[in-house]
Design a protein around this motif. Structure first.
Motif, PDB file in Angstrom:
ATOM      1  N   UNK A  31     -14.491 -41.214   6.708  1.00  0.00           N
ATOM      2  CA  UNK A  31     -13.325 -42.045   6.962  1.00  0.00           C
ATOM      3  C   UNK A  31     -12.095 -41.374   6.354  1.00  0.00           C
ATOM      4  N   UNK A  32     -11.023 -41.335   7.130  1.00  0.00           N
ATOM      5  CA  UNK A  32      -9.794 -40.713   6.648  1.00  0.00           C
ATOM      6  C   UNK A  32      -9.045 -41.669   5.737  1.00  0.00           C
ATOM      7  N   UNK A  33      -8.563 -41.148   4.625  1.00  0.00           N
ATOM      8  CA  UNK A  33      -7.718 -41.907   3.710  1.00  0.00           C
ATOM      9  C   UNK A  33      -6.396 -41.157   3.554  1.00  0.00           C
ATOM     10  N   UNK A  34      -5.354 -41.890   3.223  1.00  0.00           N
ATOM     11  CA  UNK A  34      -4.023 -41.283   3.187  1.00  0.00           C
ATOM     12  C   UNK A  34      -3.353 -41.575   1.853  1.00  0.00           C
ATOM     13  N   UNK A  35      -2.746 -40.547   1.287  1.00  0.00           N
ATOM     14  CA  UNK A  35      -1.939 -40.710   0.078  1.00  0.00           C
ATOM     15  C   UNK A  35      -0.491 -40.883   0.525  1.00  0.00           C
ATOM     16  N   UNK A  36       0.017 -42.096   0.438  1.00  0.00           N
ATOM     17  CA  UNK A  36       1.368 -42.399   0.900  1.00  0.00           C
ATOM     18  C   UNK A  36       2.385 -42.094  -0.194  1.00  0.00           C
TER      19      UNK A  36
END
Length: 311
Positions: A200-205
């Motif tokens: 699953x892709x996770x994003x550092x905003x």
């Protein structure tokens, strides 16, 4: 003197450590490539490969021969590709890989003008949400992000790849709009599974002040295709993270709206990858120059930027 296809069979097999992979790039059967290499070994009187069920390994003689022949073969290939340049017309099949949304939205519209300028070039464009093997799959160029560059390849940055949070107006009307990335944990998410890794892709905003936060959501559904994710978001099924170039058509027609406008993830450059040697085939050179110029002329880098204020 060995003919070109024999030398190409050896070099491609050495680069890919596989007769089958070399055959795909050359448009031959694995048996034909193996026979070409065997004839070359017989002519030279040395064994170039150690063969096993695991693949091919160059012998010491093979490594030395590869070093000696690669530069000359590249020059011959370039000369053949440019043979029509004397008439002022680059020519040949131009095999390029690109993500579907980027290709359909921004590259295909360039085809009419490019074809009119270079009628001898035949575009062979592949819409792929994956990182292709530029050498073993025989691509002249690829457009995307995060490619591992083989030796001798170059990259020209076209834009930055920014990830933003989006949802349908209908979904937003039913929820308290998130004001901070930490608010996303209370919302239903349309999540992305990486086709390459299965994770699953996770994003550092990040925001303009440099603060960093994760954008975790409750899984509502999981898909491995960016366009499918946008379509589910349009149907009001949850909040999605997607690249700006995927979201842009929906943002413009109002079927999606951006959430958390002060936050985005920058996942690196969108680049055009190609063989970087000095004597680049004319068909590839004109394509690279044309795409770079058009992206600049149309302001596409700004169009894709999450900080441009355009969406």
């Amino acid at each position: 003197m060995e003919n070109l296809i024999t030398l190409e069979s050896f070099v491609r097999s050495a680069q890919s450590t596989s007769f089958s992979a070399a055959a795909r790039g050359l448009g031959l059967t694995p048996a034909a490539v193996s026979q070409n290499v065997a004839r070359l070994e017989a002519r030279l009187g040395v064994r170039l490969f150690q063969r096993s069920t695991r693949g091919l390994t160059l012998t010491e003689s093979g490594e030395r021969f590869l070093r000696d022949v690669s530069g000359g073969l590249e020059t011959l290939q370039t000369a053949i590709a440019n043979v029509s340049a004397s008439a002022g017309q680059p020519a040949g099949l131009l095999k390029v890989s690109m993500p579907p949304a980027l290709g359909l939205g921004y590259l295909v519209p360039l085809l009419k003008d490019f074809a009119a300028r270079h009628p001898g070039v035949i575009p062979d464009w592949h819409m792929d949400n994956r990182h292709v093997d530029l050498i073993n799959e025989g691509f002249d160029a690829a457009i995307g992000g995060g490619f591992d560059l083989p030796s001798g390849f170059a990259a020209r940055e076209l834009a930055r790849a920014h990830i933003i949070a989006v949802a349908s107006p209908d979904y937003v009307a039913r929820i308290p709009p998130p004001q901070h990335p930490s608010d996303l944990q209370h919302h239903e998410g349309i999540l992305m599974r990486s086709p390459a890794t299965g994770r699953l892709r996770t994003w550092a905003l990040r925001n303009r002040a440099g603060d960093q936060e994760s954008g975790e959501m409750r899984p509502r559904m999981i898909l491995n295709d960016p366009e499918a994710i946008c379509q589910c978001a349009v149907m009001g099924l949850g909040i999605a993270f997607t690249a700006t170039f995927n979201a842009l058509p929906y943002l413009r027609n109002g079927t999606l709206v951006r959430l958390l406008p002060k936050w985005h993830a920058d996942i690196g450059p969108i680049s055009l990858y190609y063989a970087g040697h000095r004597q680049l085939p004319a068909k590839t050179r004109v394509f690279v120059d044309y795409v770079v110029a058009e992206f600049k002329r149309q302001g596409i880098a700004r169009m894709f930027s999450a900080t441009s204020g355009e969406f």
